[in-house]
Design an enzyme around this catalytic site. Structure first.
Site, short mmCIF file in Angstrom:
data_model
loop_
_atom_site.label_atom_id
_atom_site.label_comp_id
_atom_site.label_asym_id
_atom_site.label_seq_id
_atom_site.Cartn_x
_atom_site.Cartn_y
_atom_site.Cartn_z
N SER A 207 35.86 39.41 32.36
CA SER A 207 35.76 39.44 30.90
C SER A 207 35.81 40.90 30.44
O SER A 207 36.79 41.59 30.70
CB SER A 207 34.48 38.73 30.44
OG SER A 207 34.41 38.68 29.03
N HIS A 235 38.71 36.34 30.12
CA HIS A 235 38.39 35.97 28.74
C HIS A 235 39.27 36.78 27.80
O HIS A 235 39.08 37.98 27.63
CB HIS A 235 36.92 36.26 28.43
CG HIS A 235 35.96 35.44 29.24
ND1 HIS A 235 34.61 35.74 29.31
CD2 HIS A 235 36.14 34.34 30.00
CE1 HIS A 235 34.02 34.85 30.08
NE2 HIS A 235 34.92 33.99 30.52
N ASP A 331 29.42 33.22 32.70
CA ASP A 331 30.54 32.37 33.09
C ASP A 331 30.93 32.68 34.54
O ASP A 331 31.06 33.84 34.92
CB ASP A 331 31.73 32.61 32.16
CG ASP A 331 32.84 31.60 32.33
OD1 ASP A 331 32.56 30.48 32.82
OD2 ASP A 331 33.98 31.91 31.96
#
Length: 391
Positions: A207, A235, A331
């Site tokens: 991310s 992401h 995540d």
């Protein structure tokens, strides 16, 4: 010129003084929205609200911001031109580039990352759509808090950044807070042995800070890409993922592209989850294929890492090596646990080399990692593991 300034911080400021945020955007609506959101947070304050990049450069030394939210398209001096001037004056300034979702702005955002911007955030096409505004608000405040806190922790060795993972206000979708281990506690993390099964696929989740980390890593793992498939979830919104795939292809000198529904997964390729869709893995005629999922966000993300990790188990069982790189949130933790339970292995990037040690810190803290390594050691380690090393 539209300029609003907050008082300069005292020289003997408290350790947990609110983060000072400078908002730079030629849209009075966007400036107003972000200003209200920031002022509503107990750990943030608006240091300045400015209309152009030139205003930001001229006012920087006076307002002393910790974080700048910098628009790309502005009169007098645009964001990409202002960025190096801002960083030349204040090297530790955290700059978050803000732009609408166009290919040109996505390309400029990638250039900004290479010039020293900490992160980027896509602005919604309209702030009148409640869900889009809520997501923009949630993501922006999280980035300000995490990135600003990260810089402060580096400035005070041994002190954990204040409130990096907390969620003080309701979000439209659940996003569990995760305690972030400090560098000092990292040596005490429980590490597992690598799984007994030789890996047959490499999965990567990332991310914040991920684009740069991914480009560095794929440049180191050419022998793995040649013999095994590599699947990545970063992401990132649509358009941005298209450009990231192009960058990964150049960095690795191997084919890299966004995954396509029903596409056969083959060695020699890097498959990137397309922005706005989860990328899963399925079987078709006994062979692995890409399955795109337009369902709701997972862990407040779409694409999310967990759907990729968890679905891959159905295809490769214990023959999975998963790597979790820099990023906010948790995540990948649930999927990482499932991969280890199936006999696979997980590597996390260490805190010192991460932009934000949220995702890798979550999997490391959960006790599922076989190794927690600096970024520059992950690629070589992956090559050795795929060559048969299980140590």
């Amino acid at each position: 010129m539209s300029v609003a300034l907050a008082g300069s911080p005292a020289t003997n400021s408290a350790q947990y003084e609110p983060l000072r945020v400078m908002i730079v955007d030629d849209s009075v609506v966007i400036r107003g929205l972000i200003s209200r959101w920031v002022e509503a947070e107990p750990d943030m304050v608006v240091a300045a609200s400015l209309r152009t990049g030139l205003d930001a450069v001229n006012q920087l030394e006076r307002v002393k911001p910790d974080v700048a939210v910098l628009d790309i398209e502005m009169p007098e001096l645009d964001g990409i031109s202002a960025l190096p001037q801002l960083l030349a004056k204040k090297r530790d300034l955290v700059v978050i580039m803000a732009s609408t979702l166009t290919r040109r702005n996505a390309e400029i955002s990638f250039k900004a990352l290479s010039l020293g911007a900490a992160d980027y955030i896509p602005k919604p096409e309209t702030t009148r759509e409640p869900q889009a505004a809520d997501i923009f608000k949630h993501d922006l405040l999280q980035k300000i808090r995490s990135l600003g806190g990260r810089v402060r922790r580096r400035a005070v060795p041994g002190v954990a950044a204040p409130a990096i993972a907390r969620e003080p206000h309701p979000a439209p979708l659940p996003h569990p807070a995760v305690a972030t281990p400090t560098v000092a506690s990292q040596a005490a993390l429980v590490k597992r042995s690598f799984g007994p099964t030789a890996p047959r696929v490499l999965l990567i989740g990332s991310s914040t800070g991920g684009p740069q980390a991914l480009m560095s890593m794929v440049a180191d793992i050419g022998p793995v890409i040649d013999r095994f498939p590599v699947l990545i979830t970063q992401h990132m919104p649509p358009t941005f993922t298209t450009i990231l795939a192009e960058h990964l292809a150049r960095a690795s000198r191997r084919p890299a592209h966004e995954g396509i529904e029903g596409e056969a997964i083959k060695p020699g390729n890097i498959y990137l989850a397309p922005g706005g869709k989860h990328m899963r893995v399925a079987k078709q005629g006994g062979n692995p294929v890409i399955a795109l999922d337009d369902g709701p966000p997972v862990n407040f993300c779409k694409p999310a890492v967990d759907p990729l990790f968890m679905s891959a188990i159905e295809v490769w069982q214990g023959g999975i090596l998963a790597v979790v790189l820099t990023g906010m949130g948790s995540d990948g933790m649930r999927g990482g646990k499932d991969i280890v339970a199936a006999g696979g292995s997980v590597i996390a990037q260490d805190e010192a080399s991460s932009v934000v040690w949220g995702m890798p810190g979550a999997v490391a803290n959960a006790g599922v990692c076989a190794a927690v390594l600096p970024l520059n050691q992950i690629g070589p380690k992956v090559v050795r593991l795929f060559a048969g090393d299980r140590s």
